[in-house]
Design a protein around this motif. Structure first.
Motif, PDB file in Angstrom:
ATOM      1  N   PHE A  90       0.854  -1.185   0.000  1.00 32.82           N
ATOM      2  CA  PHE A  90       0.000   0.000   0.000  1.00 32.82           C
ATOM      3  C   PHE A  90       0.888   1.232   0.000  1.00 32.82           C
ATOM      4  N   VAL A  91       0.557   2.210  -0.849  1.00 29.12           N
ATOM      5  CA  VAL A  91       1.312   3.460  -0.933  1.00 29.12           C
ATOM      6  C   VAL A  91       0.377   4.621  -0.612  1.00 29.12           C
ATOM      7  N   GLY A  92       0.687   5.330   0.467  1.00 28.35           N
ATOM      8  CA  GLY A  92      -0.062   6.531   0.827  1.00 28.35           C
ATOM      9  C   GLY A  92       0.751   7.762   0.469  1.00 28.35           C
ATOM     10  N   VAL A  93       0.194   8.630  -0.351  1.00 26.19           N
ATOM     11  CA  VAL A  93       0.896   9.839  -0.795  1.00 26.19           C
ATOM     12  C   VAL A  93       0.357  11.027  -0.014  1.00 26.19           C
ATOM     13  N   ASP A  94       1.194  11.565   0.868  1.00 29.55           N
ATOM     14  CA  ASP A  94       0.829  12.713   1.696  1.00 29.55           C
ATOM     15  C   ASP A  94      -0.456  12.391   2.484  1.00 29.55           C
ATOM     16  N   PRO A  96      -1.583  12.795   5.563  1.00 32.44           N
ATOM     17  CA  PRO A  96      -1.192  11.942   6.699  1.00 32.44           C
ATOM     18  C   PRO A  96      -2.338  11.577   7.633  1.00 32.44           C
ATOM     19  N   ASP A  97      -3.284  12.476   7.862  1.00 37.90           N
ATOM     20  CA  ASP A  97      -4.376  12.148   8.770  1.00 37.90           C
ATOM     21  C   ASP A  97      -5.155  10.926   8.285  1.00 37.90           C
ATOM     22  N   PHE A  98      -5.370  10.843   6.990  1.00 41.68           N
ATOM     23  CA  PHE A  98      -6.105   9.722   6.399  1.00 41.68           C
ATOM     24  C   PHE A  98      -5.192   8.510   6.235  1.00 41.68           C
ATOM     25  N   HIS A 104      -1.668   2.044   9.329  1.00 43.42           N
ATOM     26  CA  HIS A 104      -1.557   1.327  10.606  1.00 43.42           C
ATOM     27  C   HIS A 104      -2.404   0.060  10.584  1.00 43.42           C
ATOM     28  N   ASN A 105      -3.636   0.177  10.115  1.00 44.02           N
ATOM     29  CA  ASN A 105      -4.542  -0.965  10.109  1.00 44.02           C
ATOM     30  C   ASN A 105      -4.116  -2.017   9.082  1.00 44.02           C
ATOM     31  N   LEU A 106      -3.627  -1.579   7.935  1.00 43.77           N
ATOM     32  CA  LEU A 106      -3.189  -2.523   6.908  1.00 43.77           C
ATOM     33  C   LEU A 106      -1.908  -3.241   7.328  1.00 43.77           C
ATOM     34  N   LYS A 107      -0.978  -2.496   7.918  1.00 43.83           N
ATOM     35  CA  LYS A 107       0.281  -3.100   8.340  1.00 43.83           C
ATOM     36  C   LYS A 107       0.052  -4.169   9.406  1.00 43.83           C
ATOM     37  N   LYS A 108      -0.902  -3.925  10.290  1.00 49.48           N
ATOM     38  CA  LYS A 108      -1.215  -4.924  11.321  1.00 49.48           C
ATOM     39  C   LYS A 108      -1.665  -6.241  10.706  1.00 49.48           C
ATOM     40  N   ARG A 109      -2.245  -6.174   9.517  1.00 53.07           N
ATOM     41  CA  ARG A 109      -2.720  -7.388   8.829  1.00 53.07           C
ATOM     42  C   ARG A 109      -1.682  -7.939   7.863  1.00 53.07           C
ATOM     43  N   GLY A 110      -0.429  -7.461   7.975  1.00 53.00           N
ATOM     44  CA  GLY A 110       0.651  -8.029   7.186  1.00 53.00           C
ATOM     45  C   GLY A 110       0.866  -7.417   5.822  1.00 53.00           C
ATOM     46  N   ILE A 111       0.220  -6.297   5.534  1.00 51.77           N
ATOM     47  CA  ILE A 111       0.385  -5.630   4.239  1.00 51.77           C
ATOM     48  C   ILE A 111       1.492  -4.585   4.364  1.00 51.77           C
ATOM     49  N   PRO A 112       2.572  -4.673   3.588  1.00 50.78           N
ATOM     50  CA  PRO A 112       3.623  -3.650   3.649  1.00 50.78           C
ATOM     51  C   PRO A 112       3.076  -2.279   3.253  1.00 50.78           C
ATOM     52  N   THR A 113       3.528  -1.253   3.948  1.00 50.32           N
ATOM     53  CA  THR A 113       3.016   0.096   3.699  1.00 50.32           C
ATOM     54  C   THR A 113       4.170   1.047   3.423  1.00 50.32           C
ATOM     55  N   VAL A 114       3.989   1.878   2.412  1.00 51.27           N
ATOM     56  CA  VAL A 114       4.956   2.916   2.074  1.00 51.27           C
ATOM     57  C   VAL A 114       4.253   4.263   2.158  1.00 51.27           C
ATOM     58  N   ARG A 133       6.069   4.981  13.152  1.00 47.26           N
ATOM     59  CA  ARG A 133       6.777   3.706  13.302  1.00 47.26           C
ATOM     60  C   ARG A 133       5.790   2.530  13.286  1.00 47.26           C
ATOM     61  N   GLN A 134       4.644   2.714  13.912  1.00 45.36           N
ATOM     62  CA  GLN A 134       3.646   1.652  13.959  1.00 45.36           C
ATOM     63  C   GLN A 134       2.952   1.442  12.611  1.00 45.36           C
ATOM     64  N   ALA A 135       2.854   2.529  11.806  1.00 44.36           N
ATOM     65  CA  ALA A 135       2.036   2.485  10.597  1.00 44.36           C
ATOM     66  C   ALA A 135       2.820   2.229   9.321  1.00 44.36           C
ATOM     67  N   VAL A 136       4.083   2.633   9.284  1.00 47.79           N
ATOM     68  CA  VAL A 136       4.811   2.706   8.015  1.00 47.79           C
ATOM     69  C   VAL A 136       5.926   1.664   7.954  1.00 47.79           C
TER      70      VAL A 136
END
Length: 392
Positions: A90-94, A96-98, A104-114, A133-136
């Protein structure tokens, strides 16, 4: 895992750079499918748009509260889809609030996040680093000094440079731009950039134009160029400008027929600029134009920012991005009570009278541009592909 990526870009600048990154990734992996939230550039790049990015656009805290139910519904919808069919990354561009909440929720389920574009933790609310740190899984940063922060905090990060540095020429053509605008090639031109939002124009325009009046008294031949982001903001500005006596004031509007936004044309044409703090200050530096940076917040907005951040001022002594990146007051900053018309006029006049200082500023901006010019789209796409290859 399906052979796809999830992507959220919440504003036009993010849409453009994300589209370039996606194009680069597809060159390496032609079968790649992207889906999520984006704008016309991402759609043209082949992304499946579940929700248009305009649905996330809010201006200020009041607007955010009014649109919270709609934004929350979009958040739950995209999260449900990606949890049901996990993307490779998953790639989030800017935004940050969203994006950080979603990451955070996707990473907890094992999906790498950028996450692409670090929040300005170096200026406001450094404690957000723990949430990051928890989300990214991997942070892509625009500025060199940000890389040091993330390395110190043990968060994987890659410096990718700034996309604006790739778009703006190292040697902008002042004369060609003046010719297109009908401005005397030998005139002294000052660009006035009060901002793109209604609130910024309302607060900054009276101060900037009163400063321009004072400068005109000293040098009657000065030409002032003012860019406006759209017709509504242009009408707002011109209504306010009618209260000032400026003989050589040219207002230009961003047009779909023009290759550059109005702000870039004003920067390219000018000798110096008076700029509201924000991304425009970095753009002005990339155009190698000496400037005076200013900003004024209403008392109500100052209270909200202090409440939200727990700070009355930034962690750094500088506000403008050119000064932050240079770690020194390369150009003057006049904020809040110091942002009087007399002070603004004097600061600009001081720059104009000191040719040696202007030359030093321009050379500093050349070095800054060279540092930030890194082919951001290619670096970012390579970093994301590496995260995909590593997996969860």
């Amino acid at each position: 895992m399906t052979d796809c990526i999830g992507l959220v870009a919440g504003e036009p600048s993010g849409d453009l750079i994300a589209a370039q990154v996606l194009t680069g990734m597809k060159e390496a992996r032609p079968q790649l499918v992207a889906s999520g939230i984006g704008g016309p550039a991402l759609q043209a790049s082949g992304m499946q748009i579940w929700h248009p990015m305009d649905m996330l656009s809010v201006f200020g805290y009041v607007d955010a509260l009014k649109n919270l139910p709609r934004i929350y519904a979009i958040f739950k919808d995209v999260q449900r889809r990606w949890l049901a069919n996990p993307p490779e990354v998953f790639v989030g561009v800017d935004a940050p609030d969203f994006n950080l909440r979603l990451e955070h929720n996707l990473k907890k389920r094992g999906i790498p996040t950028v996450h692409f574009v670090s929040p300005s933790i170096w200026a406001w609310r450094y404690e957000r680093i723990h949430r990051i740190r928890q989300a990214v899984s991997h942070m892509l940063v625009l500025f060199p000094f940000e890389l040091e922060i993330y390395e110190r905090e043990g968060i994987p990060a890659t410096y990718v440079g700034h996309p604006l540095a790739d778009k703006i020429a190292l040697e902008p053509d002042r004369q060609a731009t003046r010719e297109a605008l009908g401005i005397d090639p030998d005139a002294t031109v000052i660009a006035i950039l009060p901002g793109s939002r209604r609130s910024e124009i309302e607060l900054m325009t009276p101060k900037f134009l009163a400063a321009a009046e004072r400068l005109q008294q000293r040098a009657p031949g000065l030409i002032f160029v003012v860019p406006m982001v759209n017709q509504a903001r242009k009408a707002q500005f011109e209504q306010m400008a009618a209260n000032f006596k400026l003989a050589n004031l040219q207002v230009i509007e961003t047009s779909s027929s023009e290759q550059w936004p109005a702000s870039w044309r004003a920067m390219a044409a000018c000798n110096m600029a008076l700029v509201t703090s924000g991304t425009a200050t970095l753009e002005c530096a990339l155009f190698k134009r000496p400037m005076v940076i200013s900003y004024v917040l209403s008392p109500w907005m100052r209270r909200i920012m202090a409440w939200k951040s727990g700070q009355s001022k930034p962690n750094l002594p500088w506000v403008g991005l050119p000064n932050v990146l240079s770690q020194s007051f390369v150009v003057p900053e006049l904020l809040q009570d110091e942002a009087t018309p007399e002070n603004l006029a004097n600061a600009l006049w001081g720059l104009w009278e000191d040719a040696g200082r202007r030359h030093e500023i321009e050379q500093q901006f050349v070095r800054l541009h060279q540092t930030l010019r890194c082919d951001t789209a290619t670096r970012a796409s390579q970093a994301i592909l590496q995260v995909m290859e590593r997996g969860p």
